[in-house]
Design an enzyme around this catalytic site. Structure first.
Site, mmCIF file in Angstrom:
data_model
loop_
_atom_site.group_PDB
_atom_site.id
_atom_site.type_symbol
_atom_site.label_atom_id
_atom_site.label_comp_id
_atom_site.label_asym_id
_atom_site.label_seq_id
_atom_site.Cartn_x
_atom_site.Cartn_y
_atom_site.Cartn_z
ATOM 1 N N HIS A 1 3.728 -9.707 -14.566
ATOM 2 C CA HIS A 1 2.703 -8.673 -14.635
ATOM 3 C C HIS A 1 3.298 -7.286 -14.543
ATOM 4 O O HIS A 1 2.629 -6.322 -14.192
ATOM 5 C CB HIS A 1 1.640 -8.896 -13.560
ATOM 6 C CG HIS A 1 1.265 -10.335 -13.420
ATOM 7 N ND1 HIS A 1 1.798 -11.145 -12.451
ATOM 8 C CD2 HIS A 1 0.484 -11.124 -14.181
ATOM 9 C CE1 HIS A 1 1.346 -12.371 -12.606
ATOM 10 N NE2 HIS A 1 0.556 -12.390 -13.647
HETATM 11 S S1 FES Z 1 4.380 -8.846 -11.368
HETATM 12 FE FE1 FES Z 1 3.024 -10.490 -10.980
HETATM 13 S S2 FES Z 1 4.389 -11.949 -10.261
HETATM 14 FE FE2 FES Z 1 5.702 -10.304 -10.606
#
Ligand code: FES
Ligand code: HEM
Lengths: 425, 194
Positions: B159
Site C-alpha cells: 500500500h
Molecule cells: S503499506 Fe500496507 S502493508 Fe506495507
C-alpha cells in the site's frame, strides 16, 4: 414455517408419522402450499440459487477435505495432488473455487435486489439483518478457504487481513498473535483456518434456516412493494409456480457456472496462487478475490491505518442499518423515480471501487478511490435518510393483482389463474 | 442416601435458621441472606465459567514449540557494505543492513520533527554501520523492498509505505517505524537476534 399447515396425510403410515413429527406438513406448508406474490420476477430466484450453492460448496468441500492436508509444508502439494492424481479431483476443486465466486455473484444479486425493491423495510428488518449476518459469515468462510491452498496470495492475503486487527489500539498486537498462533501467519494459522472453514458453512446453514423462517413469517416482498392483501387474488402457490421458476433460474445459472468451471476455471483466480507460499517474499501486488475488492479499495483509500480499518468494517456494517437509514415509506424503486437514479449510481460506485481495488496504487487512483468511498458512505448516510423526506413518489397500485392486471392492459385472460384463485371464486 | 431432613416440631429454631425462614404462621423470608446467597452463587458461577473458557481461548496463543524457536545467530562477515541480509526469525524476516557512510549520515541528519514516529537514529542502532530491523511493514504486514523509495530505505509494495535508511516511516499508511528486535553483538562479526 408458515402459519398452520393445510397438509393432510393420505396413508395410514403418513398419519401415524405426522402426529408424531409434523415435518412433512412443515415442508408442505413452507414449500408447496406457501402463497407467493404472483408478480415476482427472476431476481426472486436467487434465494433458491443461493441455497443450492451452499449445498454445492458443502458437498464439494467435504470431498476435498478427504484429500487435502492442512499442514504448511504439505498443503500446497496436496492441492496439486488433488488436481493431478485424485479421480476427478480437478473437477471438484474447480467446482469449489468457482463455486465460491458464483455464490458471491448470487448473493450480490440478492442483496441489490433487496435494496432496489426496499425489501429491508418493516416488517422485514430481522429477515434483512439475518441476511447481513449470512453475508459476513460467507466472507469469513471464503477468506479462510482461500488461505488453504497455501499459495503466495493465500499467505499474503491472510497476512494483510489478519493484520487489520493489529490496528486496534492497545490489544491489537496481542489479538493478531492470538489469531496466528505464532509471530506471523504460519502452520498453526493454516490449521485453525481449516477447522473454521469446515465449521462456518454449517453455521451459515443454521442462519439460513432462521432467514427462511423469518421470511415465511412476514412473507415475501415483491417488485411492486405492496403487501399481499387478498391471498386468493394476489398470490399463487409456491409449487408449482415458484418451484418451476426457481428451477429454470437455477438451470440458467448453472450453465454460467459450468462455463467457468470447464472453459475458464482460473479466470477469477490469481496466477500468484500457483506459487507456493514464501514468508520471506511479498508478491509485487496483493489483490483479494474479486468479491472483496470494493472494501479493499476503501481500506487503501485512507492514509491512516486505524481509520482505514474502521472505514472497511463500517462499509459492511452500514448494511445492517439500512432499514432505519432509508426513511421512505415506499418500498419499491419502481415508484421512487429519484431513488432509482441514486440506486444505479450506487451500483456504479461499488463497481468503480471494485475496479480500483484491483489496480496498483497511484496518486490518481487513490484520489478516485477516496471520492468513490465518500459517495459510498453518502448513499447510506445522506441520500437515503433525506430522500425519504424530499422525494415525490408515484402512486402505489391498490394491490398486487391490480398492478399485474394494469400491466397486462386489463386482460385478465392473460394472467395465469392459480389454484388458489380458482378455489376462491 | 441421606435420610431427608424435615422441619421437625421438636427443633423449630434450628430448622428456621437452616432454611432461612420462619416456620411460624407468617413465613417471612430473610431477604438479605437470600441476596447474599444469590450473589455468591452467581459470582462463583462466573469465575467457573471464566476458568472454563480461558483454556479454550488461550490454546490459540503461540505454543511452547513456537516460543522455543526464539533466537538466531548471524555472521556479519557475509554482509558487504551497502547490502541487506534477510534472515528468518520467529517466522518473520529480519533485515540486517550494512549501511554506507551516506546512508548513516542521511539517517542521523534527519530532523525529528519531520518524522511521524519520532526516534533518533542513535535510539535505533547499537553500531551505526549495522541497522537491524524486523522486515514487516507496520501497516498490514507485507515485506518492504530494500534500496527503494524516496528515502533510500525501503518501499512497501502493498500500500505504498516508504521507510528511510533508519527504517523509520516517512510516507504512506503505516503508523510506525520498522520494529527493532532484541539483539546483542556477541563479537565484532557475530550478532544474536532474540
Ligand atoms: S503499506 Fe500496507 S502493508 Fe506495507
Ligand atoms: C460457504 C461455503 C464455502 C465457501 C464460500 C468456500 C470457499 C472456498 C474457497 C474460496 C477456497 C479456495 C479455493 C482455491 O482457490 O483453491 C476453498 C478451499 C477449500 N475448501 Fe471451501 N468453501 C465453502 C465450504 C467448504 C466446506 C463445507 C468444506 C468442508 C470441509 C470446504 C473445504 C475446503 C477445502 C478442503 C479447501 C482447500 C482445497 C482447495 O483449495 O481447493 N469448503 N473454499
Amino acid at each position: 414455517m408458515s402459519g398452520t399447515s393445510t397438509y393432510v396425510p393420505k396413508s395410514a403410515l403418513g398419519k401415524w408419522f405426522e402426529s408424531r413429527l409434523p415435518i412433512i406438513g412443515l415442508v408442505h406448508s413452507s414449500f408447496v402450499a406457501y402463497p407467493t406474490p404472483r408478480n415476482l420476477n427472476y431476481l426472486w430466484t436467487f434465494g433458491a440459487i443461493l441455497s443450492f450453492m451452499l449445498a454445492a460448496q458443502i458437498v464439494t468441500g467435504v470431498i476435498l477435505a478427504m484429500h487435502y492436508v492442512p499442514q504448511a509444508n504439505l498443503a500446497f502439494d496436496s492441492v496439486e495432488h488433488i488436481m493431478r492424481d485424485v479421480n476427478y479431483g480437478w473437477l471438484l476443486r474447480y467446482l469449489h473455487s468457482n463455486g465460491a465466486s458464483m455464490f458471491f455473484f448470487a448473493v450480490y444479486a440478492h442483496i441489490f435486489r433487496g435494496i432496489y425493491y426496499g425489501s429491508y423495510k418493516a416488517p422485514r428488518e430481522v429477515l434483512w439483518i439475518l441476511g447481513v449476518i449470512i453475508y459476513l459469515l460467507m466472507m469469513a468462510t471464503a477468506f479462510m478457504g482461500y488461505v488453504l491452498p497455501w499459495g503466495q496470495m493465500s499467505f499474503w492475503g491472510a497476512t494483510v487481513i489478519t493484520n487489520l486487527f493489529s490496528a486496534i489500539p492497545l490489544v491489537g498486537k496481542s489479538i493478531a498473535t492470538w489469531l496466528w498462533g505464532g509471530y506471523a501467519v504460519g502452520d498453526p494459522t493454516l490449521n485453525r483456518f481449516f477447522s473454521l472453514h469446515y465449521l462456518l458453512p454449517f453455521m451459515i446453514a443454521g442462519v439460513v434456516v432462521l432467514h427462511v423462517w423469518a421470511l415465511h413469517v412476514v412473507g415475501q416482498n415483491n417488485p411492486d412493494g405492496v403487501e399481499v392483501k387478498n391471498v386468493a387474488r394476489d398470490t399463487v402457490a409456491f409449487t408449482p409456480y415458484a418451484t418451476l421458476k426457481d428451477v429454470f433460474g437455477l438451470a440458467v445459472f448453472l450453465i454460467v457456472y459450468a462455463w467457468f468451471v470447464f472453459y475458464i476455471p482460473n479466470y477469477l483466480g490469481d496466477a500468484d496462487n500457483y506459487i507456493k507460499a514464501n514468508p520471506l517474499q511479498t508478491p509485487a501486488r496483493i489483490v483479494p478475490e474479486w468479491y472483496l475488492l470494493p472494501f479493499y479499495a476503501i481500506l487503501r483509500a485512507i492514509p491512516n491505518k486505524l481509520l482505514g480499518v474502521i472505514a472497511l468494517f463500517s462499509a459492511i456494517a452500514l448494511l445492517a442499518f439500512l432499514p432505519w437509514l432509508d426513511t421512505s415509506p415506499v418500498r419499491s424503486a419502481k415508484y421512487r423515480p429519484v431513488f432509482r437514479v441514486f440506486f444505479w449510481a450506487f451500483v456504479a460506485v461499488c463497481l468503480g471501487l471494485g475496479w480500483l481495488g484491483s489496480q496498483e496504487i497511484t496518486d490518481a487512483y487513490v484520489l478516485a478511490a477516496r471520492i468513490l468511498a465518500i459517495c459510498y458512505f453518502a448513499f447510506f448516510l445522506v441520500v437515503l435518510p433525506l430522500l425519504g423526506l424530499l422525494e415525490t413518489t408515484r402512486p402505489l397500485p391498490p394491490s398486487i393483482a391490480d398492478a399485474v392486471l394494469a400491466r397486462t392492459k386489463g386482460g385478465s385472460a392473460n394472467v395465469a389463474v392459480g389454484p388458489a384463485e380458482k378455489s376462491a371464486v | 442416601m441421606a435420610r431427608p431432613r424435615r422441619a421437625s416440631a421438636c427443633r423449630p429454631r434450628r430448622e428456621e435458621k437452616r432454611l432461612g425462614v420462619h416456620l411460624s404462621g407468617e413465613a417471612t423470608v430473610d431477604q438479605s441472606r437470600r441476596d447474599f446467597l444469590f450473589i455468591a452463587t452467581g459470582a462463583a458461577a462466573a469465575v467457573a465459567a471464566g476458568a472454563t473458557v480461558w483454556p479454550l481461548i488461550d490454546q490459540m496463543n503461540p505454543d511452547a514449540s513456537t516460543l522455543a524457536l526464539s533466537s538466531t545467530e548471524i555472521d556479519l562477515g557475509a554482509v558487504p557494505e551497502g547490502q541487506i541480509l534477510t534472515v528468518k526469525w520467529r517466522g518473520k524476516p529480519v533485515f540486517v543492513r550494512h549501511r554506507t557512510k551516506k546512508e548513516i549520515e542521511e539517517a542521523q541528519n534527519t530532523p525529528l520533527n519531520e518524522l511521524r514516529d519520532p526516534q533518533s537514529d542513535a535510539q535505533r542502532v547499537k553500531k551505526p554501520e549495522w541497522l537491524i530491523v524486523i522486515g514487516v511493514c507496520t501497516h498490514l504486514g507485507c515485506i518492504p523492498l530494500g534500496h527503494q523509495g524516496k528515502y533510500d530505505g525501503w518501499f512497501c509494495p502493498c500500500h505504498g509505505s516508504v521507510y528511510d535508511t533508519s527504517g523509520r516511516i516517512r510516507q504512506g499508511p503505516a503508523p510506525a517505524n520498522l520494529e527493532v528486535p532484541e539483539y546483542a553483538f556477541l563479537s565484532d562479526s557475530k550478532v544474536r537476534i532474540g
